[in-house]
Scaffold this motif. Structure first.
Motif, PDB file in Angstrom:
ATOM      1  N   ASP A  62       2.965  -4.657  -3.929  1.00  0.00           N
ATOM      2  CA  ASP A  62       3.423  -3.332  -4.308  1.00  0.00           C
ATOM      3  C   ASP A  62       2.851  -2.360  -3.066  1.00  0.00           C
ATOM      4  OD1 ASP A  62       4.338  -4.700  -6.406  1.00  0.00           O
ATOM      5  OD2 ASP A  62       2.910  -3.872  -7.988  1.00  0.00           O
ATOM      6  N   LEU A  63       1.949  -2.489  -2.571  1.00  0.00           N
ATOM      7  CA  LEU A  63       1.703  -1.288  -1.613  1.00  0.00           C
ATOM      8  C   LEU A  63       2.407  -1.555  -0.323  1.00  0.00           C
ATOM      9  CD1 LEU A  63      -2.198  -1.257  -1.932  1.00  0.00           C
ATOM     10  CD2 LEU A  63      -1.037   0.697  -2.383  1.00  0.00           C
ATOM     11  N   ALA A  64       2.579  -2.853  -0.160  1.00  0.00           N
ATOM     12  CA  ALA A  64       3.196  -3.290   1.115  1.00  0.00           C
ATOM     13  C   ALA A  64       4.751  -2.683   1.044  1.00  0.00           C
ATOM     14  CB  ALA A  64       3.575  -4.639   1.380  1.00  0.00           C
ATOM     15  N   GLY A  65       5.518  -2.675  -0.315  1.00  0.00           N
ATOM     16  CA  GLY A  65       6.692  -2.244  -0.480  1.00  0.00           C
ATOM     17  C   GLY A  65       6.697  -0.780  -0.402  1.00  0.00           C
ATOM     18  N   GLN A  66       5.777   0.061  -0.424  1.00  0.00           N
ATOM     19  CA  GLN A  66       5.870   1.514  -0.298  1.00  0.00           C
ATOM     20  C   GLN A  66       5.780   1.858   1.278  1.00  0.00           C
ATOM     21  OE1 GLN A  66       3.434   3.685  -3.064  1.00  0.00           O
ATOM     22  NE2 GLN A  66       2.900   1.718  -3.953  1.00  0.00           N
ATOM     23  N   LEU A  67       5.111   1.097   2.311  1.00  0.00           N
ATOM     24  CA  LEU A  67       5.015   1.317   3.512  1.00  0.00           C
ATOM     25  C   LEU A  67       6.460   1.490   4.296  1.00  0.00           C
ATOM     26  CD1 LEU A  67       1.956  -0.998   4.758  1.00  0.00           C
ATOM     27  CD2 LEU A  67       2.184   1.363   4.592  1.00  0.00           C
ATOM     28  N   PRO A  68       6.279   2.558   5.117  1.00  0.00           N
ATOM     29  CA  PRO A  68       7.503   2.635   6.020  1.00  0.00           C
ATOM     30  C   PRO A  68       7.921   1.532   6.952  1.00  0.00           C
ATOM     31  CG  PRO A  68       5.602   4.136   6.796  1.00  0.00           C
ATOM     32  CD  PRO A  68       5.476   3.665   5.615  1.00  0.00           C
ATOM     33  N   ALA A  69       8.935   1.192   7.246  1.00  0.00           N
ATOM     34  CA  ALA A  69       9.095   0.215   8.386  1.00  0.00           C
ATOM     35  C   ALA A  69       8.464   0.496   9.733  1.00  0.00           C
ATOM     36  CB  ALA A  69      10.780   0.069   8.512  1.00  0.00           C
ATOM     37  N   ARG A  70       8.386   1.357  10.197  1.00  0.00           N
ATOM     38  CA  ARG A  70       7.757   1.758  11.253  1.00  0.00           C
ATOM     39  C   ARG A  70       6.672   3.161  11.282  1.00  0.00           C
ATOM     40  NH1 ARG A  70      13.037   0.946  12.777  1.00  0.00           N
ATOM     41  NH2 ARG A  70      13.555  -0.678  14.205  1.00  0.00           N
ATOM     42  N   PRO A  71       5.469   2.521  10.803  1.00  0.00           N
ATOM     43  CA  PRO A  71       4.295   3.756  10.550  1.00  0.00           C
ATOM     44  C   PRO A  71       4.079   4.287  12.072  1.00  0.00           C
ATOM     45  CG  PRO A  71       3.883   1.487   9.491  1.00  0.00           C
ATOM     46  CD  PRO A  71       5.037   1.328  10.312  1.00  0.00           C
ATOM     47  N   SER A  72       3.799   5.519  12.148  1.00  0.00           N
ATOM     48  CA  SER A  72       3.541   6.188  13.115  1.00  0.00           C
ATOM     49  C   SER A  72       1.841   6.148  13.495  1.00  0.00           C
ATOM     50  CB  SER A  72       3.916   7.777  13.246  1.00  0.00           C
ATOM     51  OG  SER A  72       3.306   8.102  12.041  1.00  0.00           O
ATOM     52  N   ALA A  73       1.215   5.561  12.631  1.00  0.00           N
ATOM     53  CA  ALA A  73      -0.454   5.327  12.967  1.00  0.00           C
ATOM     54  C   ALA A  73      -0.742   4.273  13.683  1.00  0.00           C
ATOM     55  CB  ALA A  73      -1.041   5.064  11.543  1.00  0.00           C
ATOM     56  N   PRO A  74      -1.960   4.269  14.518  1.00  0.00           N
ATOM     57  CA  PRO A  74      -2.218   3.318  15.387  1.00  0.00           C
ATOM     58  C   PRO A  74      -2.810   2.139  14.631  1.00  0.00           C
ATOM     59  CG  PRO A  74      -3.811   4.867  15.402  1.00  0.00           C
ATOM     60  CD  PRO A  74      -2.676   5.702  14.539  1.00  0.00           C
ATOM     61  N   LEU A  75      -2.445   1.779  13.398  1.00  0.00           N
ATOM     62  CA  LEU A  75      -2.986   0.876  12.635  1.00  0.00           C
ATOM     63  C   LEU A  75      -2.146  -0.219  12.284  1.00  0.00           C
ATOM     64  CD1 LEU A  75      -4.659   3.414   9.728  1.00  0.00           C
ATOM     65  CD2 LEU A  75      -5.849   2.002  11.553  1.00  0.00           C
ATOM     66  N   ASN A  76      -2.483  -1.342  12.203  1.00  0.00           N
ATOM     67  CA  ASN A  76      -1.515  -2.530  11.912  1.00  0.00           C
ATOM     68  C   ASN A  76      -0.993  -2.664  10.303  1.00  0.00           C
ATOM     69  OD1 ASN A  76      -3.353  -4.343  10.605  1.00  0.00           O
ATOM     70  ND2 ASN A  76      -4.220  -5.005  12.488  1.00  0.00           N
ATOM     71  N   HIS A  77      -0.167  -3.277   9.894  1.00  0.00           N
ATOM     72  CA  HIS A  77       0.074  -3.696   8.505  1.00  0.00           C
ATOM     73  C   HIS A  77      -1.077  -3.925   7.839  1.00  0.00           C
ATOM     74  CE1 HIS A  77       3.127  -4.533   5.443  1.00  0.00           C
ATOM     75  NE2 HIS A  77       2.320  -5.606   5.218  1.00  0.00           N
ATOM     76  N   ASP A  78      -1.677  -4.796   8.025  1.00  0.00           N
ATOM     77  CA  ASP A  78      -3.088  -5.242   6.878  1.00  0.00           C
ATOM     78  C   ASP A  78      -3.981  -4.242   6.955  1.00  0.00           C
ATOM     79  OD1 ASP A  78      -1.473  -7.679   6.364  1.00  0.00           O
ATOM     80  OD2 ASP A  78      -2.754  -8.631   8.003  1.00  0.00           O
ATOM     81  N   GLU A  79      -4.066  -3.433   8.023  1.00  0.00           N
ATOM     82  CA  GLU A  79      -5.293  -2.272   7.851  1.00  0.00           C
ATOM     83  C   GLU A  79      -4.716  -1.224   6.963  1.00  0.00           C
ATOM     84  OE1 GLU A  79      -7.197  -2.440  12.504  1.00  0.00           O
ATOM     85  OE2 GLU A  79      -5.360  -1.557  12.194  1.00  0.00           O
ATOM     86  N   LEU A  80      -3.504  -0.952   6.995  1.00  0.00           N
ATOM     87  CA  LEU A  80      -2.887   0.228   6.122  1.00  0.00           C
ATOM     88  C   LEU A  80      -2.878  -0.407   4.877  1.00  0.00           C
ATOM     89  CD1 LEU A  80       0.231   1.189   8.157  1.00  0.00           C
ATOM     90  CD2 LEU A  80      -1.723   2.754   7.642  1.00  0.00           C
ATOM     91  N   LEU A  81      -2.694  -1.596   4.413  1.00  0.00           N
ATOM     92  CA  LEU A  81      -2.799  -2.294   3.108  1.00  0.00           C
ATOM     93  C   LEU A  81      -4.356  -2.193   2.408  1.00  0.00           C
ATOM     94  CD1 LEU A  81      -0.424  -4.999   3.015  1.00  0.00           C
ATOM     95  CD2 LEU A  81       0.019  -2.832   2.271  1.00  0.00           C
ATOM     96  N   ALA A  82      -4.996  -2.448   3.379  1.00  0.00           N
ATOM     97  CA  ALA A  82      -6.429  -2.355   2.844  1.00  0.00           C
ATOM     98  C   ALA A  82      -6.887  -1.114   2.611  1.00  0.00           C
ATOM     99  CB  ALA A  82      -7.410  -3.058   4.283  1.00  0.00           C
TER     100      ALA A  82
END
Length: 236
Positions: free
Chosen positions: A174-194
Motif C-alpha cells: 500500500d505504501l508503494a502505491g502512494q509513491l510518485p513514479a519519479r521521486p526527486s529524493a536521492p533514495l531508492n524505492h525500497d529505502e523510501l518504503l522502509a
C-alpha cells in the motif's frame, strides 16, 4: 515499526520482563499457552510456513507427535531468518521485495517478541505496536480490508507471526502505491518504503519530494543498510 530511542526502551522491556516473569511464577507456575488462530503456524517472519493453516483441537501430545516444530510459534529465541519461507510467500503475494520485508523484520527485532511481554508493555502504553513486524493498530486496520486476513484482529499479531509478516507485506504494498513514479529524493524505492514503514506515509512522501531525512529516520535507514546483505542471504 520502530518506536524511538531503543536504549531506554530496552531498559523498560527488562523491567516489564521481570514483572511478567514474576506474574507467571505466581499465577501459572509454568509456560503461558499461545492463542490458537487460523494463521498461528509456522512463524514472521515475517516474516513476514506462510499459508495460515487452521488451528487444531488436538492435545499437546498429539500435536507434538503429528506436526513438526515450526518457527512461527511465538516462544523461545527469535531470529528473523527463521521466517524466510513466510517472508518469500507473503512478499510474492503482495508484490513487494522479499529482501526489503526481511530487512524490516531485522530492523524491528530490537525488542523481545514474546506475546506476554508485548501485551504487558501495551497495557502501559496503549499506542504500542504488536508482532514481530511492530505494526500499530491503525496501520493494521487500514491495511486488512479486502486482503486475505481481512477477518483477523490486530490483537492476534503477537501470537501469529505469519500474520504479522503477511500484514507487513501488504502494508508495504500500500505504501508503494502512494509513491510518485519519479521521486526527486536521492533514495531508492525500497529505502523510501522502509522509511514509510517506520515514519508513516506522510513522511515517506515528504522524503520522496526531497525533504531532508531527520536523525531518527536516518538511523532506521542506516540499520536497514546494515541488515540488507544478510536479509538477501536469508530469503535466497
Amino acid at each position: 515499526m520502530s518506536e524511538g530511542q531503543q536504549g531506554s526502551r530496552w531498559g523498560r522491556w527488562l523491567v516489564v520482563g521481570v514483572l511478567v516473569a514474576a506474574g507467571w511464577g505466581i499465577v501459572h507456575g509454568g509456560d503461558h499457552p499461545t492463542t490458537a488462530s487460523s494463521g498461528a503456524s509456522p512463524s514472521a517472519t515475517p516474516s513476514p510456513d506462510g499459508a495460515a493453516p487452521s488451528a487444531s483441537a488436538s492435545s499437546p501430545s498429539e500435536s507434538a507427535s503429528t506436526a513438526p516444530s515450526k518457527p512461527s510459534k511465538p516462544s523461545g529465541r527469535y531470529d528473523p531468518a527463521d521466517y524466510a519461507a513466510p517472508v518469500r510467500r507473503y512478499a510474492a503475494e503482495a508484490g513487494v521485495n522479499p529482501q526489503l520485508l526481511m530487512a524490516i523484520l531485522y530492523n524491528e527485532s530490537y525488542k523481545p517478541h514474546d506475546p506476554e511481554l508485548e501485551r504487558a508493555w501495551q497495557r502501559g502504553k496503549p499506542e504500542a505496536s504488536f508482532g514481530i513486524a511492530n505494526m500499530h493498530r491503525a496501520a493494521f486496520d487500514d491495511t486488512k480490508p479486502g486482503r486475505p486476513f481481512a477477518d483477523r484482529k490486530w490483537e492476534e499479531l503477537p501470537d501469529d507471526r505469519d500474520l504479522a509478516v503477511q500484514a507487513a507485506a501488504w502494508h508495504l504494498h500500500d505504501l508503494a502505491g502512494q509513491l510518485p513514479a519519479r521521486p526527486s529524493a536521492p533514495l531508492n524505492h525500497d529505502e523510501l518504503l522502509a522509511l514509510g514503514y517506520n515514519a508513516g506515509a506522510g513522511n515517506m512522501l515528504a522524503f520522496a519530494r526531497g525533504v531532508k531525512v531527520g536523525s531518527q529516520a536516518q538511523s532506521y535507514l542506516d540499520r536497514l543498510h546494515d541488515n540488507w546483505a544478510k536479509s538477501g542471504t536469508a530469503v535466497q
